[in-house]
Structure formats: C-alpha cells, structure tokens
Design an enzyme around this catalytic site. Structure first.
Site, PDB file in Angstrom:
ATOM      1  N   HIS A  67       0.810  -1.222   0.000  1.00  0.00           N
ATOM      2  CA  HIS A  67       0.000   0.000   0.000  1.00  0.00           C
ATOM      3  C   HIS A  67       0.834   1.259   0.000  1.00  0.00           C
ATOM      4  O   HIS A  67       0.395   2.306  -0.446  1.00  0.00           O
ATOM      5  CB  HIS A  67      -1.014  -0.040   1.137  1.00  0.00           C
ATOM      6  CG  HIS A  67      -2.118  -0.970   0.804  1.00  0.00           C
ATOM      7  ND1 HIS A  67      -2.088  -2.290   1.162  1.00  0.00           N
ATOM      8  CD2 HIS A  67      -3.219  -0.793   0.042  1.00  0.00           C
ATOM      9  CE1 HIS A  67      -3.164  -2.879   0.659  1.00  0.00           C
ATOM     10  NE2 HIS A  67      -3.858  -2.004  -0.015  1.00  0.00           N
ATOM     11  N   ASN A  91      -4.680  -7.020  -7.220  1.00  0.00           N
ATOM     12  CA  ASN A  91      -3.517  -7.116  -6.314  1.00  0.00           C
ATOM     13  C   ASN A  91      -3.689  -8.305  -5.379  1.00  0.00           C
ATOM     14  O   ASN A  91      -2.801  -9.151  -5.245  1.00  0.00           O
ATOM     15  CB  ASN A  91      -3.364  -5.839  -5.477  1.00  0.00           C
ATOM     16  CG  ASN A  91      -3.343  -4.591  -6.330  1.00  0.00           C
ATOM     17  OD1 ASN A  91      -2.934  -4.652  -7.478  1.00  0.00           O
ATOM     18  ND2 ASN A  91      -3.786  -3.475  -5.795  1.00  0.00           N
ATOM     19  N   CYS A 131     -10.010  -2.701 -10.555  1.00  0.00           N
ATOM     20  CA  CYS A 131      -9.464  -1.563  -9.808  1.00  0.00           C
ATOM     21  C   CYS A 131      -8.092  -1.863  -9.218  1.00  0.00           C
ATOM     22  O   CYS A 131      -7.489  -1.012  -8.581  1.00  0.00           O
ATOM     23  CB  CYS A 131     -10.432  -1.106  -8.730  1.00  0.00           C
ATOM     24  SG  CYS A 131     -10.667  -2.330  -7.441  1.00  0.00           S
TER      25      CYS A 131
HETATM   26  C1  PEP Z   1      -6.681  -5.158  -4.830  1.00  0.00           C
HETATM   27  O1  PEP Z   1      -6.497  -6.037  -3.985  1.00  0.00           O
HETATM   28  O2  PEP Z   1      -6.431  -5.305  -6.035  1.00  0.00           O
HETATM   29  C2  PEP Z   1      -7.196  -3.843  -4.426  1.00  0.00           C
HETATM   30  C3  PEP Z   1      -7.551  -2.933  -5.327  1.00  0.00           C
HETATM   31  O3  PEP Z   1      -7.262  -3.567  -3.101  1.00  0.00           O
HETATM   32  P1  PEP Z   1      -5.964  -3.226  -2.208  1.00  0.00           P
HETATM   33  O4  PEP Z   1      -4.789  -3.045  -3.136  1.00  0.00           O
HETATM   34  O5  PEP Z   1      -6.253  -1.982  -1.462  1.00  0.00           O
HETATM   35  O6  PEP Z   1      -5.843  -4.431  -1.337  1.00  0.00           O
END
Ligand code: PEP
Ligand code: MG
Length: 552
Positions: A188, A452, A500
């Site tokens: 993150h 992700n 996303c």
């Molecule tokens: C993901 O897991 O792809 C996502 C968009 O959420 P995060 O990266 O905040 O876990």
C-alpha cells in the site's frame, strides 16, 4: 558520484537534496538516577508541555474539523491531569529511583493494559489514547520533535521502509522522490506513491545514513539513484524532466475526449483515490469517475480513535460533491494485513494477509461498521455514490453486509436524515469469489476486480514479500482467466464489471481487457490519460496481438 539501484514503482525524475527519514528512537535504559528531585521536575515539565500541546491541537482542530472532532484533545489534556496516573509515575521515580522516561513507560503501559482488558469496546479503545500520551510525554522528555522526521524543505525521502500510516501522514508537498530499502510493488505504500505520482524506487539495498543532506537524482525510468551526481548526469536528468513535462502537456490534449476504440467500443476510465486530497488529481486528469476510494486511508489518518461518523461523512461528502455527477465507488474499510492502526487493537497474526481483516472485521464489530455505513448513506444524498465490500468470499457475507446497510438506512429514515440511491457491489479479489461469481452477481449491482489481492491469493505469492518478486508473474494465465470468467459471470447477470487493482493500468493488457468485455478500468490518476491514449489507438475488429511465449 555514487550510483545505487533498486526497483522503480513510479517512473519520472526527481532532483533534490536527500532527507533520511528516521523513526524516533524511544529506547529507554533501566539505569537508576542519582538526583530523584531533578527527575521529578523533568517529568512535571514534560507533563506541562504535553498539556499545552493538546490544548493547541484542540484549538487547531476546532478550526479545521469542528468542536465535536476536536473534543478528543481536551480529553487527552484531562487525562494528563489524572492524579492516579501522575502519582504512579512519581512513585516510580521517588521510591525506586528510576528515570522519568522509564517511569512513564512503566506506568502508562500499566494503564494501557488495564484498558485493553476491558469488556466495553469504547473503553478498550482508550488504551490507544494512553499510548499516544505516553509517546508525547517521552518525546517531550527526549526532545523528539515532529520536524526531525521529514524536515521543512522539499526533499527526496530515503527510508528503510514506510508503513502506510506513515506515508499517509507525510506532508506530500515536501516530497520530491522516495527511495526505500524494503517494500514490494503492490504494497500500500507503493500504491500511495503512485497515487501521489512521486518518482519512487524501492528495494535499494545501498541506502546509507551518510547520504543525508546530499544532492541526488531519483531516476524512476532506470530504477537508479545518483547521489552527488556529476554535472553531465544532472544535465541529462534535467533534460528528461523537461521532456516529461512536454509529454504530459501532449496527453492533456486527450482531456475531454472519449475513451473509445477506433471501432467504437467504449470503456470507462476511472481513478483510484485515498481521500479528498486526491480529488484535484481526478479532475486534473479527466477521470470519468472514481472506481476505488480506499476509505481505510481515512482511518489511517486519524490518530488514537477511528474517524467518527461526522468525520467520515464530511470526507465522503466532500469527494461526492466535488465530483458530481461522476460516479464515486467507495470501498468500505479494508483495515488489517499491512494496514494496521493501533486503536483497532488487532492481535498479531501469523498470516495477516489471510487473517482478521476487511469485511471480516466489519461483520464482527458491527457498531464500528455501522458508523461507516451511516456516514456513507448520509453522504449519498450529495452525489453519485456506489459502495463496495472488500475481501468477500461468500454470499452470506455479502448478504449480511447488505442487511446492515438496510438497517442503517431505516435508522436514518426514522431520524429524518436524507439519503440517496446507492449502487452496491463487491471487490472480486479472492479465488473463492471468482468461483462463485454467478451466485454473488445475483446479490449485487457490480463487480470490481482487485487484481492485487487476487494475484496474491491465486499464485500464493505474498504481495508484501519483496523476495518473491521473481515468482510474481503479473500476467499469469490463471489470473487473466479469472478476470475473463468474472466478466462473463457478471454479464450473464446483467451487472457491470471493472478492474481496480494495479493491473488495470497495465497498458500491455488494455487490448485483452477490452476484448474480455471489461466495462471499467480504475487506475491511479496519472495513468488515466495514458490508458485513454492506448484505448483510442486500438481496433478490436483486427486480430488480437498475442503476447510473446512465456514459461508459465
Ligand atoms: C486489490 O487487492 O487489487 C485492491 C484494489 O485492493 P488493495 O490493493 O487496497 O488491497
Ligand atoms: Mg485488496
């Protein structure tokens, strides 16, 4: 000149002086003191300093966030006048001859533990307040000030590692570039760096404390850092920076244009954000909406307590109003794993990524979740809101979350508080969700694929572990197949499907995503126009270009 290398996660060039980011060292000796009276006086002075600080914070918060939100600082100032707490510290100094620092740590920790043991959730959360005050008192005793962490001039920040909570609390206007020793590409902290569009190189093993204050260049194109660059290198890098600015200006020509292929296929390109401070970047880059507002960054931004309903309502409303009539998809709190906040008092876990996180916390701590749902529903009256739940693995979870949302809506109706229509969706970021996508689609209005986490859970590759990078194939056919199947399942049930996760901005895959039928891509704001450029150059009536042979 010294050249160091790492892994680039945000391209671009940064030139400036290095500031080494040092976490405050609050290690304390247990050596006894000679002059107990002098130690008592040091403690009393520190208490006064902390009370003054809390009163100043109260005044600042009243102006910036209103009376209700500021009240916590008044409570803190009162806690610092509590006789039981002060006497415990003084006894430890007077009777046992310990230093003020040692006595503060012992006595404040005792009280923090006492709160932690309490049944009542509100009282348990008070342990974080005590720890905040403990740190503030230790800082006053040890002369640690906030300016030591980041400096006051814009600089290149160099650190061993940065936690998301540290990254979020940094003053972005003072960061030209970021270099860290640790970190992984989809952590993150990396995501925040991308949203902030700051040239960033991670996994740079050569980082050295002696770099502090030296001039350097972060070359995000070549994953390099030049410390004390030669005049020649500096010239080349400044020219590249200039070229970047020109290219950015060219991309701006795409503002206001549609994201449509040569043969007429349209796709929505939205932006990912972490809070109201990113709205400007959304507008600046002409994103058609927000496909992922990571609401947990609002939670990481408050110290000591979760954000109140009012604080959250204000943050969501600000974003919705500023972007209306564009759609804003707010993801409910995805705390846990690498996004830890002290006030949640979460246990240490052996496998936090597969642990008590996200919707699991929210469905367990219902009052905590309802605070957010109420804030979201109240904000829905001010724009085009969609809400999605993270880490869903079953229909039961989705239905329970929706029931809580309905409960909140009824409460607000009874209170006469206006709410608007809200689309409800889920993040598809576990293989379980992909496999039961048909069932899930019957209970929601859209899917947003979180590549992700989906990649991490499908490939069994911890996204936080930089040693696993050689095993992380972001274009792995298993993940691409999951995306395709999720889109097909969504469309079978008439709901839209977006991506996303970071993969959404991978322009090598834009063609494939369009052919799979993806309806929306939500990417970091700086990638919006770049992806639009690729979309406008594609012609889906021509045969698909096949990716080079790869060993999977
Ligand atoms: C993901 O897991 O792809 C996502 C968009 O959420 P995060 O990266 O905040 O876990
Ligand atoms: Mg995720």
């Amino acid at each position: 000149m010294l050249t160091a290398t790492g892994k680039s996660i945000v391209s671009g060039i940064a030139v400036g002086n290095i500031k080494i980011y040092r976490k405050p060292d609050r290690s304390i000796s247990d050596a006894l003191v000679e002059d107990r009276e002098a130690e008592l006086k040091r403690f009393e002075d520190a208490v006064e300093t902390v009370i003054d600080q809390q009163n100043d914070l109260y005044d600042k918060a009243v102006e910036e966030a209103g009376e209700d939100n500021a009240a916590i600082f008044q409570v803190h100032a009162m806690m610092m006048e509590d006789d039981d707490l002060l006497d415990a510290v003084k006894d430890c100094i007077k009777e046992e001859g310990h230093s003020a620092e040692y006595a503060v740590r012992q006595s404040f920790e005792d009280v923090a533990h006492m709160f932690e043991e309490m049944e009542n959730e509100y009282m348990r959360a008070r342990s974080s307040d005590i720890r905040d005050l403990e740190n503030a008192t230790l800082d006053a005793l040890m002369g640690i000030g906030p300016e030591g962490l980041q400096g006051t001039e814009p600089s290149i920040l160099v650190a061993d590692d940065l936690a998301p909570s540290e990254t979020i609390s940094l003053d972005k206007s003072l960061i030209l570039g970021i270099v860290t020793k640790g970190g992984s590409t989809t952590s993150h902290t990396a995501i925040l760096a991308r949203t902030m569009n700051i040239p960033t190189v991670i996994q740079c093993q050569e980082i050295d404390d002696t770099w502090d204050g030296m001039t350097a260049v972060v070359d995000g194109y070549n994953s390099s850092i030049y410390v004390n660059p030669t005049a020649d290198i500096l010239k080349v890098m400044l020219e590249r920076q200039e070229q970047d600015k020109k290219e950015e200006a060219l991309l701006k020509d795409l503002k206001g244009k549609e994201s449509v292929t040569v043969d007429g296929r349209k796709i929505k390109i939205y932006a990912n954000i972490g809070g109201p401070e990113d709205v400007e970047a959304v507008l600046e880059n002409d994103a058609e909406g927000v496909g992922l507002f990571r609401s947990e960054f609002v939670y990481l931004n408050t110290k000591g307590n979760p954000p109140s309903e009012e604080e959250q309502f204000n943050a969501y409303k600000e974003v919705l109003e500023a972007l209306a009539p564009r759609k804003v998809v707010i993801r409910t709190c995805d705390i846990g794993a690498d996004k830890q906040v002290g006030y949640m008092n979460l246990d240490q876990e052996a496998n936090p990524a597969m642990g008590f996180r996200a919707i699991r916390i929210c469905l367990t701590r219902k009052d905590f979740f309802k605070t957010q749902l109420r804030a979201l529903l109240r904000a829905s009256a001010y724009g085009n809101l969609a809400v999605m739940f993270p880490m869903i693995i079953s229909v039961r979870e989705l239905v329970s979350a929706r029931e809580l949302m309905d409960e909140c809506r009824k409460e607000l109706e009874q209170e006469g508080v206006p709410t608007g229509p809200v689309e409800v969706g889920i993040m598809v970021e576990t293989p379980a969700a992909v496999l039961i996508a048909d069932d899930l689609a019957e209970h929601c209005d859209f899917f947003s694929i979180g590549t992700n986490d989906l990649t991490q859970y499908t490939l069994a590759v911890d996204r936080q572990n930089d040693k696993l990078d050689p095993f992380l194939d972001t274009h792995h056919p298993a993940v691409l197949k999951e995306i395709k199947e999720t889109v097909e399942a969504g469309h079978r049930h008439g709901i839209w499907v977006g991506i996303c996760g970071e993969l959404g901005a991978d322009r090598e895959l834009t063609d494939q995503f369009l052919r799979m039928g993806v309806d929306e891509l939500s990417v970091n704001p700086k990638s919006v126009l770049k992806v639009r450029k690729v979309v406008r150059g594609l012609d889906l009536s021509l045969p698909e270009k096949v990716e080079e042979e790869n060993f999977h």
